[in-house]
Design a protein around this motif. Structure first.
Motif, PDB file in Angstrom:
ATOM      1  N   SER A 132       0.807  -1.215   0.000  1.00  0.00           N
ATOM      2  CA  SER A 132       0.000   0.000   0.000  1.00  0.00           C
ATOM      3  C   SER A 132       0.840   1.264   0.000  1.00  0.00           C
ATOM      4  O   SER A 132       0.312   2.361  -0.098  1.00  0.00           O
ATOM      5  N   VAL A 158      -4.755   1.061   8.781  1.00  0.00           N
ATOM      6  CA  VAL A 158      -5.029   1.790   7.538  1.00  0.00           C
ATOM      7  C   VAL A 158      -4.581   0.968   6.334  1.00  0.00           C
ATOM      8  O   VAL A 158      -5.277   0.893   5.319  1.00  0.00           O
ATOM      9  N   VAL A 175      -6.792  -0.230   3.157  1.00  0.00           N
ATOM     10  CA  VAL A 175      -6.437   0.079   1.770  1.00  0.00           C
ATOM     11  C   VAL A 175      -6.472  -1.193   0.927  1.00  0.00           C
ATOM     12  O   VAL A 175      -7.039  -1.215  -0.176  1.00  0.00           O
ATOM     13  N   ALA A 209     -10.063   4.793   2.090  1.00  0.00           N
ATOM     14  CA  ALA A 209      -8.630   5.012   1.879  1.00  0.00           C
ATOM     15  C   ALA A 209      -8.151   4.367   0.588  1.00  0.00           C
ATOM     16  O   ALA A 209      -8.352   3.176   0.364  1.00  0.00           O
ATOM     17  N   ILE A 242      -1.399   4.715   0.946  1.00  0.00           N
ATOM     18  CA  ILE A 242      -0.512   5.365   1.900  1.00  0.00           C
ATOM     19  C   ILE A 242       0.699   5.889   1.133  1.00  0.00           C
ATOM     20  O   ILE A 242       1.263   5.183   0.303  1.00  0.00           O
ATOM     21  N   TRP A 274       4.117  10.767   6.591  1.00  0.00           N
ATOM     22  CA  TRP A 274       3.252   9.703   6.093  1.00  0.00           C
ATOM     23  C   TRP A 274       1.838  10.267   5.913  1.00  0.00           C
ATOM     24  O   TRP A 274       1.314  10.950   6.793  1.00  0.00           O
ATOM     25  N   TYR A 275       1.242   9.948   4.770  1.00  0.00           N
ATOM     26  CA  TYR A 275      -0.101  10.427   4.457  1.00  0.00           C
ATOM     27  C   TYR A 275      -0.981   9.262   4.001  1.00  0.00           C
ATOM     28  O   TYR A 275      -0.490   8.282   3.427  1.00  0.00           O
ATOM     29  N   VAL A 276      -2.274   9.389   4.270  1.00  0.00           N
ATOM     30  CA  VAL A 276      -3.248   8.490   3.679  1.00  0.00           C
ATOM     31  C   VAL A 276      -4.191   9.349   2.846  1.00  0.00           C
ATOM     32  O   VAL A 276      -4.645  10.411   3.291  1.00  0.00           O
ATOM     33  N   THR A 316      -6.678  14.182   2.026  1.00  0.00           N
ATOM     34  CA  THR A 316      -5.355  13.652   2.356  1.00  0.00           C
ATOM     35  C   THR A 316      -5.076  13.989   3.813  1.00  0.00           C
ATOM     36  O   THR A 316      -5.096  15.165   4.196  1.00  0.00           O
ATOM     37  N   LEU A 371      -0.842  10.825   8.763  1.00  0.00           N
ATOM     38  CA  LEU A 371      -1.050   9.663   9.623  1.00  0.00           C
ATOM     39  C   LEU A 371      -0.649   9.925  11.070  1.00  0.00           C
ATOM     40  O   LEU A 371      -1.230   9.337  11.988  1.00  0.00           O
TER      41      LEU A 371
END
Length: 356
Positions: free
Chosen positions: A127, A150, A154, A178, A181, A188-190, A202, A205
């Motif tokens: 992911s 998360v 995903v 979601a 990642i 870090w973003y989801v 966006t 995390l």
């Protein structure tokens, strides 16, 4: 440490290096007989080190997956942190092409990783995508449990309920579909869709305090991949100024100074240039000298404009400012300063010295 204990640890190190080690090889490396090797293996098993025997002509001993990581006794969070650190280190260019230390370290840990954690780590890696090298300053790390939850959502396209704190310290509970990642500039973003408002979001995390999967599922989206969605989100974020430019050059030339996380590029047709070209002060052909040359519309948002004139100057490409007027004034002021500096001549010892 007694010599037998030291040999037991040496045996463990040999087994961790991978593959099946024959009885003859182990006895030779340890300087003991086969019977002593079996005794050392029994000691490792008594310590819950997962050593298994392999029968046959090329049999011997090897490490198997266990329920914990011997002999470091790493927790799940610690093991995850080590492996992700090694992956990020390689991605950030912290190892040279000939350096295999990080790869062998990863292999040793993965070889004895508990199966349930290995599956979750594989899910996370599937992911995860990277955009660029981490930023200069370290960012808060996300909670390992949140990260794995998360990642599961995903992979299996399950809705998520998250408790989130935004940059203004406002707390809320949100539902998120979601998509992926993304690690970008040390954070870090989801990225995913908020079904309640029907828009993409966006989220950082490290700002998610809790995440749990909800019943149901959703369809995978079409269009840009998670990396493109995150970068586009940065470029279109709500800032004070909306800037529109036309720049003549290649995508690579413009991206060298205005990356995807800052600006959106759109190629312009010749017809668009003719319609948009100013008609006062000069002929259109002077401003657009060759119809075959490539012009791109550049759109970006910024909280401040004072950094943009120097960036545009460093591009060394023809450009037109469509807005705002404040940027046009700033570029003109920079041009005047550069022109005045260019007119200065070197001081000789006989010239009056400037006041200090």
């Amino acid at each position: 440490m007694s010599r037998p204990t030291g040999r037991v640890l040496t045996l463990l190190e040999l087994l961790q290096s991978g593959g099946t080690r024959t009885m003859a090889e182990l006895a030779d490396r340890l300087g003991v007989d086969g019977r002593t090797v079996r005794r050392y293996v029994d000691q490792l098993i008594d310590l819950d080190v997962p050593v298994e025997s392999v029968r046959g002509r090329y049999g011997g001993y090897r490490l198997a997956a266990g329920y914990r990581l011997p002999p470091l006794m790493l927790s799940d969070d610690e093991a995850l942190a080590v492996l992700l650190g090694l992956v990020a280190g390689r991605r950030a260019g912290l190892t040279t092409a000939g350096d295999t230390a990080s790869e062998t370290a990863s292999a040793k840990i993965r070889r004895v990783l508990p199966k349930h954690l290995a599956r979750r780590l594989d899910t996370l890696m599937e992911s995860l995508a990277f955009t660029d090298r981490p930023g200069e300053f370290a960012a808060p790390a996300p909670d390992a449990g949140v990260l794995l939850t998360v990642a599961d959502a995903v992979r299996h396209r399950r809705p998520l309920s998250v408790r989130y704190t935004d940059r203004d310290a406002r707390r809320s509970e949100r539902t998120l579909h979601a998509y992926g990642i993304v690690a970008h500039a040390g954070r870090w973003y989801v990225t995913g869709r908020d079904p309640e408002i029907g828009e993409d979001r966006t989220l950082r995390l490290d700002r998610i305090a809790d995440a749990r999967a909800l019943p149901g599922s959703f369809e995978a989206p079409v269009g840009p991949d998670p990396v493109q969605r995150v970068l586009s989100g940065f470029a279109t974020a709500a800032y004070r100024h909306e800037v529109t430019l036309r720049i003549q050059g290649t995508v690579e030339q413009i991206r060298a100074r205005l990356p995807a996380s800052v600006a959106i590029l759109e190629e312009l047709d010749v017809e668009d240039l003719e319609e948009d070209a100013p008609t006062t002060g000069q002929d259109r052909a002077d401003e657009y000298p060759a119809a075959a040359e490539r012009w791109l519309r550049v759109e970006l948002r910024a909280e401040r404009l004072d950094w943009l004139p120097a960036v545009l100057a460093s591009l060394d490409r023809p450009f037109v400012i469509e807005g705002p007027d404040e940027l046009r004034d700033l570029v003109g002021a920079l041009a005047d300063r550069l022109a005045s500096y260019a007119g200065n001549r070197a001081l000789s010892p006989h010239d009056p010295q400037p006041d200090t």
